[in-house]
Design a protein around this motif. Structure first.
Motif, PDB file in Angstrom:
ATOM      1  N   GLU A   1     -17.610  52.392 -69.844  1.00 45.64           N
ATOM      2  CA  GLU A   1     -16.654  51.407 -70.339  1.00 45.64           C
ATOM      3  C   GLU A   1     -15.331  51.594 -69.601  1.00 45.64           C
ATOM      4  O   GLU A   1     -14.981  52.703 -69.199  1.00 45.64           O
ATOM      5  CB  GLU A   1     -16.410  51.599 -71.840  1.00 45.64           C
ATOM      6  N   VAL A   2     -14.589  50.494 -69.466  1.00 49.07           N
ATOM      7  CA  VAL A   2     -13.267  50.532 -68.840  1.00 49.07           C
ATOM      8  C   VAL A   2     -12.236  50.097 -69.868  1.00 49.07           C
ATOM      9  O   VAL A   2     -12.424  49.100 -70.568  1.00 49.07           O
ATOM     10  CB  VAL A   2     -13.211  49.601 -67.614  1.00 49.07           C
ATOM     11  N   SER A   3     -11.137  50.843 -69.972  1.00 48.29           N
ATOM     12  CA  SER A   3     -10.066  50.498 -70.902  1.00 48.29           C
ATOM     13  C   SER A   3      -8.736  50.469 -70.153  1.00 48.29           C
ATOM     14  O   SER A   3      -8.607  51.006 -69.055  1.00 48.29           O
ATOM     15  CB  SER A   3     -10.000  51.484 -72.071  1.00 48.29           C
ATOM     16  N   ALA A   4      -7.731  49.857 -70.774  1.00 51.84           N
ATOM     17  CA  ALA A   4      -6.428  49.686 -70.135  1.00 51.84           C
ATOM     18  C   ALA A   4      -5.786  51.036 -69.816  1.00 51.84           C
ATOM     19  O   ALA A   4      -5.998  52.030 -70.524  1.00 51.84           O
ATOM     20  CB  ALA A   4      -5.508  48.867 -71.035  1.00 51.84           C
ATOM     21  N   VAL A   5      -4.994  51.045 -68.786  1.00 50.05           N
ATOM     22  CA  VAL A   5      -4.312  52.267 -68.354  1.00 50.05           C
ATOM     23  C   VAL A   5      -3.278  52.693 -69.396  1.00 50.05           C
ATOM     24  O   VAL A   5      -2.506  51.874 -69.896  1.00 50.05           O
ATOM     25  CB  VAL A   5      -3.620  52.043 -66.993  1.00 50.05           C
ATOM     26  N   GLY A   6      -3.295  53.974 -69.754  1.00 54.97           N
ATOM     27  CA  GLY A   6      -2.302  54.525 -70.669  1.00 54.97           C
ATOM     28  C   GLY A   6      -2.423  54.040 -72.092  1.00 54.97           C
ATOM     29  O   GLY A   6      -1.444  54.093 -72.849  1.00 54.97           O
ATOM     30  N   ASP A   7      -3.602  53.585 -72.500  1.00 57.34           N
ATOM     31  CA  ASP A   7      -3.822  52.996 -73.828  1.00 57.34           C
ATOM     32  C   ASP A   7      -4.714  53.907 -74.674  1.00 57.34           C
ATOM     33  O   ASP A   7      -5.940  53.835 -74.578  1.00 57.34           O
ATOM     34  CB  ASP A   7      -4.465  51.625 -73.667  1.00 57.34           C
ATOM     35  N   PRO A   8      -4.136  54.773 -75.526  1.00 55.41           N
ATOM     36  CA  PRO A   8      -4.950  55.683 -76.336  1.00 55.41           C
ATOM     37  C   PRO A   8      -5.932  54.950 -77.247  1.00 55.41           C
ATOM     38  O   PRO A   8      -7.073  55.394 -77.425  1.00 55.41           O
ATOM     39  CB  PRO A   8      -3.923  56.471 -77.152  1.00 55.41           C
ATOM     40  N   GLU A   9      -5.499  53.811 -77.844  1.00 57.32           N
ATOM     41  CA  GLU A   9      -6.378  53.078 -78.738  1.00 57.32           C
ATOM     42  C   GLU A   9      -7.574  52.504 -77.984  1.00 57.32           C
ATOM     43  O   GLU A   9      -8.718  52.563 -78.440  1.00 57.32           O
ATOM     44  CB  GLU A   9      -5.599  51.948 -79.425  1.00 57.32           C
ATOM     45  N   GLY A  10      -7.306  51.936 -76.819  1.00 58.68           N
ATOM     46  CA  GLY A  10      -8.394  51.392 -76.017  1.00 58.68           C
ATOM     47  C   GLY A  10      -9.353  52.470 -75.545  1.00 58.68           C
ATOM     48  O   GLY A  10     -10.573  52.272 -75.535  1.00 58.68           O
ATOM     49  N   LEU A  11      -8.814  53.622 -75.147  1.00 56.43           N
ATOM     50  CA  LEU A  11      -9.668  54.731 -74.720  1.00 56.43           C
ATOM     51  C   LEU A  11     -10.511  55.228 -75.885  1.00 56.43           C
ATOM     52  O   LEU A  11     -11.716  55.489 -75.723  1.00 56.43           O
ATOM     53  CB  LEU A  11      -8.816  55.869 -74.159  1.00 56.43           C
ATOM     54  N   ALA A  12      -9.898  55.368 -77.065  1.00 56.53           N
ATOM     55  CA  ALA A  12     -10.649  55.825 -78.235  1.00 56.53           C
ATOM     56  C   ALA A  12     -11.799  54.876 -78.546  1.00 56.53           C
ATOM     57  O   ALA A  12     -12.929  55.303 -78.824  1.00 56.53           O
ATOM     58  CB  ALA A  12      -9.715  55.947 -79.438  1.00 56.53           C
TER      59      ALA A  12
END
Length: 406
Positions: free
Chosen positions: A329-340
């Motif tokens: 999966e790919v998530s936005a840079v510097g986004d803890p919520e998206g990474l989680a």
């Protein structure tokens, strides 16, 4: 063919760039080429002259450090001596000394290849900004003098000002060399027993403790991950003590490491079978880098070739292993919520993300990378020049398997 590889830091320094050059140099030697590495003696305990796996290493003493760069008064004379005796010069950027080497190549009639690994982005501050501008000037000068410019992906090249100027001339895409030592089941089991304390969701990160790696993004994503998987554990492989220029960053993260001590373990640098066992112990690998100093993330392929999906950040180049293979999966840079959210999705449906480890490994074998470089080197020696940039066949094969889970 006699090849001179030039970079600021070489092994035993640990970074994606140094590991890349080490793997490439070894593979070129195995294919019958004569390879010399010209680099800095960043640690005075390292020998000035060395041979590592058949690769000759020449280290120049460091007189002064400027941020993460080095000043080496003896570099110029040694560069003249070595360039006279080789067939081709291969520079690895970012590197302050690159234009001098490229000019020597031009004056001596030797082809010059420049591999651009990543942008340089130093910490905030007027002095570092000045250093950044100087290095950019040096990089641009080296690029104009080089006969070919190599990078890992067209995606990164198109979004990086330095590389985009070469998109329709000089630029060549070559997959990076990625290899791991084998690890038997007993070794993997012993690693798990030592570090994971039973069967629990394991998130991995393989990176130096450096500002640009964005480790704090993963630390701030942990609360939400732990809500979904209360016994989740992060294993962090990579150096974390005494890193040049990263002391303040390490101190800033220390309270978070203490807060999550039961769920975050710093393992230090892993080598050989231990590194392979680390990957095979994981359920998912995390790449949370923050800027274009990360251009690909070699560790993603190391994980994928062991059947481990990746939660990657949406940086040009860095997103490519996941988008090419569908293995994560790919998530936005510097986004803890998206990474989680990405980590949770992968942990819940891990098997759905797994693709063919064998095809991934084959696409990035150091021997294949070395062979592509050798073809480029020989073409330049014949007077041929790169044309319009095309992605390599290996990437086409990876995209073809994207919708075919293993």
């Amino acid at each position: 063919m006699k090849i001179l590889e030039v970079l600021t830091y070489y092994r035993p320094w640990v970074s994606g760039l140094t590991i890349y050059v080490e793997r490439l140099s070894r593979a070129l030697v195995e294919q019958g080429h004569d390879v010399t590495v010209l680099t800095s003696q960043y640690d005075r305990d390292l020998p000035r002259y060395d041979v590592m796996d058949g690769v000759k290493v020449v280290r120049i003493p460091v007189a002064l450090r400027v941020s993460k760069g080095v000043i080496m008064p003896d570099f110029g004379p040694m560069a003249w001596k070595l360039t006279r005796g080789v067939d081709l010069i291969h520079l690895h950027l970012p590197q302050f000394d690159a234009p001098g080497l490229a000019l020597r190549g031009r004056l001596l009639g030797k082809p010059v290849v420049l591999t651009y690994h990543c942008d340089l982005q130093l910490p905030q501050g007027a002095f570092n900004q000045m250093v950044d501008r100087v290095v950019q000037f040096q990089n641009n000068a080296a690029g104009r003098l080089a006969d070919a410019v190599v990078t890992y992906t067209r995606d990164y090249a198109a979004h990086t000002p330095y590389l985009s100027q070469f998109l329709d001339r000089k630029l060549v895409i070559i997959p990076p060399p990625i290899a791991l030592d084998p690890a038997g089941e007993a070794h993997v089991a012993a690693f798990r027993d030592q570090h994971t304390a039973g069967r629990r969701p394991i998130i991995g990160i393989s990176a130096r403790l450096a500002t640009e790696k964005g480790v704090e993004v993963l630390l701030r994503a942990l609360p939400r991950v732990l809500e979904a998987f209360p016994d989740a554990l992060v294993l962090h492989a990579g150096p974390y003590k005494g890193l040049i220029g990263e002391e303040k960053y390490a101190a800033r993260l220390e309270p978070l490491f203490q807060q999550y001590a039961g769920h975050y373990r710093l393992l230090g640098t892993l080598h050989g079978a231990d590194l392979t066992a680390f990957y095979r112990a994981l359920d998912v690998l995390c790449i949370c880098s923050l800027n274009s100093t990360e251009s690909f993330g070699l560790v993603q392929i190391e994980a994928m070739r062991n059947g481990v999906p990746v939660a990657a950040c949406d940086l040009p180049g860095v997103r490519q292993p996941v988008t090419m293979t569908g293995m994560g999966e790919v998530s936005a840079v510097g986004d803890p919520e998206g990474l989680a959210a990405a980590l949770i999705r992968i942990l819940r449906r891990r098997d759905a993300y797994v693709r063919s480890p064998a095809l991934i490994a084959e696409s990035f074998e150091p021997a294949q990378t070395a062979a592509e470089y050798a073809r480029l080197f020989e073409a330049l020696r014949r007077g041929e020049r790169p044309g319009r940039t095309a992605e390599p066949p290996a990437y086409e094969r990876l995209r073809a398997m994207r919708d075919q889970p293993a």
